[in-house]
Design a protein around this motif. Structure first.
Motif, PDB file in Angstrom:
ATOM      1  N   ARG A 266       1.163   8.898  -7.417  1.00  0.00           N
ATOM      2  CA  ARG A 266       1.170   7.530  -6.909  1.00  0.00           C
ATOM      3  C   ARG A 266      -0.109   7.216  -6.165  1.00  0.00           C
ATOM      4  NH1 ARG A 266       6.534   5.389  -3.925  1.00  0.00           N
ATOM      5  NH2 ARG A 266       5.663   3.315  -4.054  1.00  0.00           N
ATOM      6  N   VAL A 420       4.374  -1.311  -0.457  1.00  0.00           N
ATOM      7  CA  VAL A 420       4.192  -2.093  -1.682  1.00  0.00           C
ATOM      8  C   VAL A 420       5.091  -3.334  -1.659  1.00  0.00           C
ATOM      9  CG1 VAL A 420       4.459  -2.059  -4.199  1.00  0.00           C
ATOM     10  CG2 VAL A 420       3.431  -0.093  -3.020  1.00  0.00           C
ATOM     11  N   THR A 448       0.909  -3.296  -5.773  1.00  0.00           N
ATOM     12  CA  THR A 448       0.839  -1.834  -5.702  1.00  0.00           C
ATOM     13  C   THR A 448      -0.517  -1.400  -5.146  1.00  0.00           C
ATOM     14  OG1 THR A 448       2.237  -1.759  -7.652  1.00  0.00           O
ATOM     15  CG2 THR A 448       1.140   0.279  -7.050  1.00  0.00           C
TER      16      THR A 448
END
Ligand code: ARG
Length: 611
Positions: A266, A420, A448
């Motif tokens: 991520r 986010v 994001t």
């Protein structure tokens, strides 16, 4: 601007030697011009303070000494090509201002250079390949949840690794995961009784359960002596290579590893796992080496090395324990084995020239002890360096340890999700206000990027040594020293191109032969010169982060650059300007965008074209 600074320094030194031969003789070493960036923009670009300390030994007023140096400088044609006539200020500072055409030439060179004027470490060393640098970071513990402290280590370590890589160092990004030792004895013993399937079948339990099992195991270990004894036996089985224990251990590690990997993916962070278990075969040799070096002392049955210059509360010297009285090894032994391996020349070791450890400040004395023992054992080669990069605690907005509303420790996954989600809510609100419609893919991508960038930047932009207060509102704000502010500056420049500014062309024209480039780049306004001077600081800032390992220096620079750019863009027409100002200003816009993008990239933050 480092190259120019080095040139100037050499010219100044030569001028001093010509002006003051007796001082140079008496000093027995080259005189130091004490060149520094000008303390105020109106003083020019640099100041040389080297005349002042010579006043006493020479018995002359410092201004007179400065005068003599300036006379020699002005007689040097190479100097006059670089600078305008020097100005002596105050008690004897020499203020130096670069010629505008020099600055313009620098801009032209950077426009043509994908590295934006930042040399590689190899170029600095005359083409020699530098020795590997190891960055030991992130390093969570298996069967435990990765916590915010590990997040800090992950973000800071990644940034330092990126800066070192950009400078051309071969970098080993090592994840020193806690995958060995007592915790596995406890966990395996407990699981054998309550969830044996977890020891034989992959994914029989998930990491959340594993963390709960670990907590239970730890509680039993702390108040049940039989459990304690069995757990210790399990550790011995595991460290002795018992196949069933190894299999169970492997399954437990895999499970945690996958969970950690999700976070790394991520955050776009690359790491090579080399956990504590890797050093198991070298632990005995560490103790043997220390014994052979005469450093090992058996104290109360435990193998120790007494630390020099470190004493406890009672004034007694403090030991670093390397072998417990039951024969087992500990965290320090593993770190000694790691340091020994990392500095050992290849192929026996990594042959590193620099090793950097990114952990919370609470481990400072552990590392000080380990470094001292390693040095005394002769494992750190001459010229090599080992550094602990400590950071403070992550606190909530109340200044206390970061907790969820329910009072639990914050899970990283939840923390990133919330960043986010909040970025998305902010974005939707802004789009509604601006009456813009955008598709879902755009919204998701921007939210994001902004959410994760905000978390990273908030961490990197504070001086890492201080504790840091985690605040979603502050990190997501569009104003102030935040990721959204910097991302927005890049977007603003991309907008100039959309409005018809040929940013790429502006760069390409400058990339032509130097004289041609100089022919059309033309600057007249103070806002342009301010922006140019800011742009030219990049190489110096990167060099500073490389030595001092402080990412916040890079953040402050990018923030300052964005502000100087915004001032330029608000006050000086670009698209509506006449040629050659228009193209010259577009070239500055492009160089600013490239500099911001490079800087953000080194922070681990991707730039956006629109947001
Ligand atoms: N696993 C340790 C922790 O969670 C950090 C390890 C840091 N690196 C090292 N070589 N000791 O605190």
């Amino acid at each position: 601007m480092l190259r120019i600074a080095h040139l100037l320094e050499a010219q100044l030194r030569a001028a001093m030697e010509r002006a003051l031969p007796e001082a140079a003789q008496a000093a027995g070493q080259p005189l130091d011009p004490q060149l520094a960036p000008a303390s105020k923009p109106e003083f020019g670009d640099f100041q040389a303070n080297g005349a002042l300390p010579l006043a006493k030994p020479l018995g002359q007023p410092p201004r007179q000494i400065a005068q003599a140096i300036v006379a020699q400088l002005s007689a040097d044609p190479a100097f006059s090509e670089l600078c305008l006539e020097p100005v002596i200020a105050g008690p004897g500072f020499i203020n130096l201002t670069l010629r505008p055409e020099r600055l313009t030439a620098e801009v032209a060179e950077r426009l043509a250079d994908p590295r934006l004027g930042v040399p590689t470490a190899g170029e600095d060393a005359g083409g020699q390949l530098p020795a590997p640098v190891i960055v030991d970071f992130s390093s969570p513990n298996i069967a435990k949840e990765m916590h915010v402290g590990h997040l800090r280590s992950t973000i800071i370590g990644d940034c330092l690794a990126r800066v070192l890589e950009f400078r051309g160092h071969p970098v080993l990004r090592l994840n020193h995961v806690g995958d060995w030792g007592t915790q596995f004895g406890m966990l395996i013993t407990h699981l054998k009784q309550v969830a044996p399937e977890a020891l034989t079948t992959a994914d029989a339990v998930d990491l959340g359960d594993l963390v709960a099992f670990y907590r239970q195991a730890k509680a039993r270990f702390d108040d049940d002596e039989t459990f304690q004894a069995t757990a210790r036996e399990e550790v011995v089985n595991l460290q002795g290579g018992d196949p069933l224990s190894l299999k169970a251990w492997g399954l437990l590690c895999d499970q945690s590893r996958r969970e950690f990997q999700r976070i790394y993916d991520r955050l776009d962070i690359a790491l090579s796992e080399r956990g504590e278990s890797f050093y198991n075969p070298y632990l005995q040799a560490v103790v043997d080496d220390l014994k052979a070096a005469g450093l090992l002392v058996i104290d109360d049955g435990a193998g120790c090395v007494f630390l020099e210059g470190v004493s406890g509360k009672d004034g007694q010297p403090l030991p670093l324990i390397v072998q417990k009285s039951d024969g087992g090894f500990n965290y320090a032994t593993t770190d000694l084995a790691a340091i020994r391996y990392r500095f050992a020349p290849a192929p026996e070791g990594d042959g590193a020239g620099r090793v950097i450890y990114v952990t919370d400040a609470g481990q400072a004395s552990h590392f000080a002890g380990v470094f001292q023992v390693a040095r005394r054992a002769g494992w750190i080669p001459e010229g090599a360096s080992v550094e602990h990069v400590p950071f403070g605690l992550v606190q909530g907005e109340d200044g206390k340890k970061l907790k969820t509303r329910a009072g639990d420790t914050v899970r990283l996954r939840d923390l990133l999700d919330e960043a986010v989600e909040r970025a998305e809510a902010d974005l939707r609100r802004r789009l509604a206000e601006e009456e813009r419609t955008e598709d879902e893919a755009f919204i998701q991508q921007v939210a994001t990027t902004v959410g994760l960038a905000a978390v990273k930047y908030a961490d990197l932009s504070t001086n890492r040594i201080t504790n840091y207060q985690f605040s979603f509102d502050r990190m997501l704000a569009l104003t102030g020293n935040t990721a959204p502010y910097l991302l927005y500056a890049v977007v603003r420049i991309a907008g100039i191109a959309r409005k018809g500014g040929d940013l790429e062309g502006a760069g390409l024209a400058a990339a032509g032969d130097g004289a041609g480039a100089l022919g059309w780049l033309s600057f007249t306004e103070p806002q342009e010169w301010a922006l140019i001077r800011e742009l030219l600081k990049l190489d110096g800032v990167i060099a500073e982060v490389e030595t001092e390992l402080l990412p916040n220096r890079l953040c402050s620079y990018l923030f300052e650059l964005s502000q100087v750019f915004n001032r330029f863009y608000d006050q000086v027409p670009v698209l509506k300007a006449e040629e050659p100002a228009r193209s010259s200003r577009l070239a500055l816009c492009r160089l600013t965008a490239d500099t911001l993008k490079l800087g953000l990239n080194l922070l681990g933050i991707p730039a956006l074209e629109r947001m």
